[in-house]
Scaffold this active site. Structure first.
Site, PDB file in Angstrom:
ATOM      1  N   CYS A 133       0.807  -1.231   0.000  1.00  0.00           N
ATOM      2  CA  CYS A 133       0.000   0.000   0.000  1.00  0.00           C
ATOM      3  C   CYS A 133       0.834   1.272   0.000  1.00  0.00           C
ATOM      4  O   CYS A 133       0.538   2.215  -0.739  1.00  0.00           O
ATOM      5  CB  CYS A 133      -0.942  -0.008   1.205  1.00  0.00           C
ATOM      6  SG  CYS A 133      -0.191  -0.638   2.711  1.00  0.00           S
ATOM      7  N   HIS A 246      -3.062   6.141   4.732  1.00  0.00           N
ATOM      8  CA  HIS A 246      -1.622   6.239   4.990  1.00  0.00           C
ATOM      9  C   HIS A 246      -1.131   7.610   4.509  1.00  0.00           C
ATOM     10  O   HIS A 246      -1.520   8.059   3.420  1.00  0.00           O
ATOM     11  CB  HIS A 246      -0.844   5.187   4.190  1.00  0.00           C
ATOM     12  CG  HIS A 246      -1.033   3.770   4.666  1.00  0.00           C
ATOM     13  ND1 HIS A 246      -1.764   3.413   5.770  1.00  0.00           N
ATOM     14  CD2 HIS A 246      -0.516   2.616   4.174  1.00  0.00           C
ATOM     15  CE1 HIS A 246      -1.724   2.090   5.927  1.00  0.00           C
ATOM     16  NE2 HIS A 246      -0.967   1.582   4.971  1.00  0.00           N
TER      17      HIS A 246
END
Ligand code: A2P
Length: 337
Positions: A133, A246
């Site tokens: 990710c 994130h």
């Protein structure tokens, strides 16, 4: 490629997990041509249901026989499951799109981010991988700048949400927060330390060099996706008490000078990127506004005044969507196009 059909038999391995649930949601939202959805998980959740297009679909236990007649299998049940079952699925005729780290660096497995290297799809042999990710959101933001000015070195620090670890980690953050607000003492299970009201500079295992595996993924995967083995990358990856999204502080050094304005102009039209850079009005990407969005948000673009050709950027994306489920479904879309 996948044999052309009006609609496909699609398996989701890890359908009850944080990413698996998002995969099912994204398949529905993007109206992917699913004939039948086959949600697979461990025996623990077999017999339960997941909701898809308004119907309850029964979850089945993953077995060696799960892949007869499956066209596309999206995997997100961890590396061990992918190592064992992706080859079984591919042998049965399915094309596997794997979200785990199991196959990413295999020389026979394309590692694909559709905005960056869609051409790599062409050489798959039944298994494709979707990157880590934190790598995905970084390369979506950096590839357009690399094409323009050639990035030589990347220094990145990540601030990664607990959903990247999975649903148990999300529950742990909630439980610990409740305990602490009652002045109690939490007992961490998923993480080695309390994650609520804390930051852990520790994602994945430590290596003898002192780096973690997560940090090294950002080097190796970036080189493979960008098709440039000369890019230097050094990363520090940190788990923070955020549920979804994130964030990354990214510093790049380029061969040719790029001004902050040039970078903004390039990123304002880059595929998959949302420029969100108006600090005078306190507008910059944050997990709270980016969670649930498809784009990679970029802000705080400024020149690094400590070197001749440097830029700083702040890059935020929904790790469950672009960082995992959406990227996998976008690969599936390219396969059937
Ligand atoms: P289950 O819910 O039955 O444990 P997360 O990353 O959010 O923790 O989710 C992991 C996903 O992978 C879940 O759907 C989980 O199913 C599934 N999973 C874990 N281990 C296995 C296994 N050995 N076989 C099949 N599915 C598994």
């Amino acid at each position: 490629m996948v044999k052309k059909k009006a609609a496909y038999q699609v398996a989701v391995v890890g359908a009850t997990g944080a990413v698996g649930a998002e995969m099912i949601q994204v398949l529905k939202e993007r109206k992917f041509p699913v004939e039948t959805l086959h949600p697979l998980a461990s025996s623990r959740s077999a017999g339960g249901t997941v909701s898809f297009r308004g119907a309850d679909v029964t979850v089945k236990e993953l077995t060696k026989d799960s892949f007869a007649d499956i066209d596309i299998a999206l995997f997100s049940a961890g590396s061990d499951v992918s190592k064992d079952y992706a080859p079984i699925a591919a042998k049965a005729g399915a094309v596997v799109i794997d979200n785990s780290a199991a196959w990413r660096m295999d020389k026979d497995v394309p590692l694909v981010v559709p905005e960056v290297n869609p051409h790599d799809l062409a050489w798959h042999k039944g298994i494709l991988a979707t990157p880590n990710c934190s790598t995905i959101q970084m390369v979506v933001a950096l590839k357009p700048l690399h094409d323009e000015a050639r990035i030589q070195r990347i220094v990145v620090t990540t601030f990664q949400s607990v959903s990247g670890t999975g649903k148990e980690a999300m529950e742990e953050l909630m439980e610990e927060s409740k305990v602490l607000l009652r002045f109690g003492q939490p007992e961490p299970k998923v993480y080695p330390h309390q994650i609520a009201f804390n930051c852990l500079p520790h994602i994945d295992e430590f290596l003898p060099t002192g780096y973690t595996k997560e940090e090294m993924k950002m080097l190796h995967e970036t080189r493979k996706i960008m098709g440039d083995a000369t890019i230097r990358v050094t990363a520090t990856t940190v788990r923070v008490p955020v549920y979804i999204g994130h964030s990354e502080a990214v510093n790049i050094e380029t061969e040719r000078k790029l001004t902050a304005n040039e970078a903004r102009a390039i990123l304002s039209t880059a595929p998959g990127v949302q420029l969100y850079d108006d600090p005078a009005h306190a507008l910059y990407p944050m997990p709270l506004i980016v969670a649930g969005q498809d784009e990679v948000y970029v802000g705080r673009i400024r020149e690094d005044e400590s070197i001749p050709n440097g830029l700083n950027l702040w890059v935020v994306a929904d790790n469950l969507r672009k960082g995992a489920a959406l990227n996998a479904v976008q690969i599936a879309e390219l396969l059937v196009r």
